[in-house]
Write an enzyme that holds these catalytic residues in place. Structure first.
Site, short mmCIF file in Angstrom:
data_model
loop_
_atom_site.label_atom_id
_atom_site.label_comp_id
_atom_site.label_asym_id
_atom_site.label_seq_id
_atom_site.Cartn_x
_atom_site.Cartn_y
_atom_site.Cartn_z
N SER A 1 -17.28 98.66 -109.72
CA SER A 1 -17.85 98.31 -108.41
C SER A 1 -19.21 97.66 -108.59
O SER A 1 -19.96 97.99 -109.52
CB SER A 1 -18.00 99.61 -107.61
N TYR B 1 -20.68 109.10 -106.59
CA TYR B 1 -19.60 108.10 -106.69
C TYR B 1 -20.03 106.95 -107.60
O TYR B 1 -19.33 106.59 -108.54
CB TYR B 1 -19.23 107.56 -105.30
N LYS C 1 -18.73 105.49 -111.60
CA LYS C 1 -18.35 104.14 -112.05
C LYS C 1 -19.15 103.76 -113.30
O LYS C 1 -18.62 103.18 -114.23
CB LYS C 1 -18.57 103.11 -110.93
P1 NAD Z 1 -7.77 104.09 -102.02
O1 NAD Z 1 -8.29 105.45 -101.72
O2 NAD Z 1 -7.10 103.34 -100.94
O3 NAD Z 1 -6.77 104.16 -103.27
C1 NAD Z 1 -6.90 105.11 -104.30
C2 NAD Z 1 -5.54 105.75 -104.51
O4 NAD Z 1 -5.65 106.69 -105.57
C3 NAD Z 1 -5.04 106.50 -103.28
O5 NAD Z 1 -3.70 106.13 -103.02
C4 NAD Z 1 -5.13 107.97 -103.69
O6 NAD Z 1 -4.12 108.75 -103.08
C5 NAD Z 1 -4.98 107.87 -105.20
N1 NAD Z 1 -5.59 108.97 -105.95
C6 NAD Z 1 -6.84 109.48 -105.82
N2 NAD Z 1 -7.02 110.50 -106.68
C7 NAD Z 1 -5.87 110.62 -107.40
C8 NAD Z 1 -5.43 111.50 -108.43
N3 NAD Z 1 -6.21 112.48 -108.89
N4 NAD Z 1 -4.18 111.34 -108.92
C9 NAD Z 1 -3.38 110.36 -108.45
N5 NAD Z 1 -3.72 109.53 -107.46
C10 NAD Z 1 -4.96 109.65 -106.94
O7 NAD Z 1 -8.98 103.26 -102.61
P2 NAD Z 1 -9.10 101.69 -102.90
O8 NAD Z 1 -10.02 101.11 -101.91
O9 NAD Z 1 -7.77 101.11 -103.10
O10 NAD Z 1 -9.89 101.74 -104.27
C11 NAD Z 1 -9.23 101.66 -105.52
C12 NAD Z 1 -10.24 101.72 -106.63
O11 NAD Z 1 -11.19 100.66 -106.45
C13 NAD Z 1 -11.06 103.00 -106.67
O12 NAD Z 1 -11.28 103.32 -108.03
C14 NAD Z 1 -12.35 102.62 -106.00
O13 NAD Z 1 -13.42 103.40 -106.43
C15 NAD Z 1 -12.50 101.20 -106.47
N6 NAD Z 1 -13.36 100.37 -105.60
C16 NAD Z 1 -13.05 100.28 -104.26
C17 NAD Z 1 -13.85 99.51 -103.43
C18 NAD Z 1 -13.58 99.42 -101.95
O14 NAD Z 1 -14.48 99.03 -101.21
N7 NAD Z 1 -12.39 99.73 -101.47
C19 NAD Z 1 -14.95 98.82 -103.97
C20 NAD Z 1 -15.22 98.93 -105.33
C21 NAD Z 1 -14.41 99.71 -106.14
C1 WQD Z 2 -21.31 96.76 -95.38
C2 WQD Z 2 -22.48 96.41 -94.49
C3 WQD Z 2 -23.74 98.32 -93.70
C4 WQD Z 2 -20.58 100.04 -91.26
C5 WQD Z 2 -19.57 100.47 -99.82
C6 WQD Z 2 -19.86 101.32 -101.02
C7 WQD Z 2 -19.71 100.53 -102.28
C8 WQD Z 2 -18.34 99.85 -102.33
C9 WQD Z 2 -17.99 99.14 -101.06
C10 WQD Z 2 -16.86 101.15 -103.69
C11 WQD Z 2 -23.73 97.24 -94.78
C12 WQD Z 2 -23.09 97.60 -92.56
C13 WQD Z 2 -21.30 99.22 -92.10
C14 WQD Z 2 -20.97 100.13 -89.90
C15 WQD Z 2 -22.73 98.54 -90.32
N1 WQD Z 2 -17.29 100.77 -102.56
N2 WQD Z 2 -22.35 98.48 -91.64
N3 WQD Z 2 -22.03 99.37 -89.48
O1 WQD Z 2 -22.16 99.71 -98.07
O2 WQD Z 2 -21.67 97.44 -99.05
O3 WQD Z 2 -20.44 99.36 -99.85
O4 WQD Z 2 -18.23 99.98 -99.93
O5 WQD Z 2 -17.24 100.96 -104.80
O6 WQD Z 2 -19.88 101.39 -103.34
O7 WQD Z 2 -21.19 101.78 -100.92
O8 WQD Z 2 -19.97 98.52 -97.55
O9 WQD Z 2 -18.60 98.22 -95.56
O10 WQD Z 2 -19.99 100.33 -95.79
O11 WQD Z 2 -21.12 98.16 -95.35
O12 WQD Z 2 -23.67 97.90 -89.90
O13 WQD Z 2 -20.38 100.86 -89.10
O14 WQD Z 2 -22.14 96.72 -93.13
O15 WQD Z 2 -25.01 98.76 -93.36
O16 WQD Z 2 -24.83 96.40 -94.59
P1 WQD Z 2 -21.20 98.77 -98.59
P2 WQD Z 2 -19.84 98.88 -96.04
#
Ligand code: NAD
Ligand code: WQD
Length: 342
Positions: free
Chosen positions: A125, A150, A154
């Site tokens: 991330s 969290y 990462k």
């Molecule tokens: P998500 O929660 O939709 O998907 C994660 C999946 O993993 C879910 O289906 C959940 O049931 C499964 N899971 C969790 N713990 C588990 C376990 N112990 N055993 C088996 N399955 C398990 O999340 P996502 O948004 O698809 O994110 C996927 C990956 O990407 C994560 O590692 C997350 O940290 C990373 N990531 C997400 C974002 C984002 O904004 N969505 C941003 C950066 C990184």
């Molecule tokens: C985006 C922008 C908020 C909600 C998070 C995690 C990051 C990554 C992605 C996994 C910001 C603003 C949001 C609302 C708002 N995940 N906002 N009103 O904060 O960039 O990142 O998700 O790795 O680790 O921290 O994403 O979508 O929460 O916010 O004004 O109700 O929208 O302040 O500027 P963020 P977000």
């Protein structure tokens, strides 16, 4: 080629399963459904015509993980999505996050070394960069002390993977995602947040559909052109496709070192107000929003320098913000229509 997708029922994993199948890979999914549902399999099957092989597996269960690999000896690569991802919850329940995000990774890597699985892709991330010193952010920007458990998982995960690749045949790529949004264009799969969404785009679509009264914009007094925070919003299908090319790089042994990291974003920053305006344009609906106090912990601005992914992976985002928001809106409408029917 058989690819194991952990967390493949989740948001990014399910879209990547689609992209992998469409690129000719055979997809195996394991998931414990802690943040997803089995219906997602049907969505993947409707889009691709193929139902991935699925097994319920909690990756925290070391014995069960071992049993899975013992009985699936022909896996060519792993894309590891499974993790807990709510930043705020991780502050409340750090041990849950350290266990779920780190022990699962360790168990998987142990099985990779036992069963000679050499290709590993990890969901990292942009959170590892914290508040950047300069923009756009390149991969060699310093990793800042994490502001949440969290984010820390990462950073530690990347270190665990690096250390493992130095003493084994495992080759790994960590993709540092910026802000994934949107859904598959078919609206068969998309993001399904449990409870009140913490992220901007699901909150916007739920407000527009009438599930929430009002979007709170967290602060408009930041040092940005319109005062609201800036992020790099990437369409989830562009992100999914980045996994396919990263996997191909490993399979074709084009990687330059055993552990590589890539930014996966569009390279373009958008402010919260710009996202709202773009959403209003594509949905043709005014959005009820109000500016409130800043949200603690928010960084001011982040967007990716994607030149490394462009040159080494031959990948760049194809879809713009409006297309991503249109797909998110179509998905929201479909989800609510289905809920009403049931
Ligand atoms: P998500 O929660 O939709 O998907 C994660 C999946 O993993 C879910 O289906 C959940 O049931 C499964 N899971 C969790 N713990 C588990 C376990 N112990 N055993 C088996 N399955 C398990 O999340 P996502 O948004 O698809 O994110 C996927 C990956 O990407 C994560 O590692 C997350 O940290 C990373 N990531 C997400 C974002 C984002 O904004 N969505 C941003 C950066 C990184
Ligand atoms: C985006 C922008 C908020 C909600 C998070 C995690 C990051 C990554 C992605 C996994 C910001 C603003 C949001 C609302 C708002 N995940 N906002 N009103 O904060 O960039 O990142 O998700 O790795 O680790 O921290 O994403 O979508 O929460 O916010 O004004 O109700 O929208 O302040 O500027 P963020 P977000």
């Amino acid at each position: 080629m058989k690819i194991l997708v952990t967390g493949g029922l989740g948001y990014i994993g399910s879209h990547t399963a689609v992209a992998l199948q469409q690129a000719g890979f055979e997809v195996l999914i394991v998931d414990n459904m802690s943040n997803s549902s089995i219906d997602v399999l049907e969505g993947i099957a409707t889009i691709t015509g193929v139902t991935p092989q699925f097994k319920y597996l909690d990756l925290r269960d070391k014995e069960e993980v071992h049993h899975y690999f013992k009985t699936h000896r022909d896996i060519d690569g792993i894309i590891h999505f499974a993790a807990s991802k709510a930043v705020g919850e991780s502050v409340e329940k750090p041990l849950l996050y350290y266990e779920n995000n780190l022990s699962t990774l360790v168990y998987l890597l142990q099985e990779c070394t036992k069963y000679d699985i050499h290709n590993f892709i990890f969901s990292s991330s942009c959170t590892v960069y914290g508040e950047p010193d300069s923009l756009p952010i390149t991969e060699d920007a310093p990793v800042k002390k994490a502001t949440s458990p969290y984010g820390n998982t990462k950073q530690i995960s990347e270190e665990i993977i690096f250390d493992t690749t130095q003493v084994s045949d495992i080759k790994a790529i960590a993709l540092r995602y910026f802000n994934p949004i949107g859904a598959h264009e078919s609206a068969e799969i998309g993001e399904l947040p449990l409870g009140v969404p913490q992220n901007l785009v699901p909150f916007i679509t739920q407000t527009a559909i009438g599930l929430r009264d009002q979007l709170s914009v967290f602060g408009n007094d930041y040092s940005t052109p319109d005062g609201t925070c800036i992020r790099d919003y990437i369409h989830v299908m562009d992100l999914a496709e980045a996994h396919v090319v990263a996997l191909q790089r490993l399979l074709e042994k084009k990687n330059q070192v055993a552990f590589e990291v890539f930014n996966v974003g569009t390279g373009k920053g958008s402010s919260v107000l710009e996202v709202i305006q773009a959403f209003e344009k594509v949905s043709k609906k005014p959005l009820n929003y109000k500016v409130v106090d800043r949200r603690p912990g928010d960084v001011i601005a982040v967007y990716a320098d994607t030149s490394k992914a462009n040159s080494d992976l031959g990948w760049e985002a194809q879809r713009d913000l409006e297309e991503a928001l249109r797909s998110a809106w179509q998905w929201e409408q479909k989800v609510r229509a289905n809920k009403k029917e049931n």
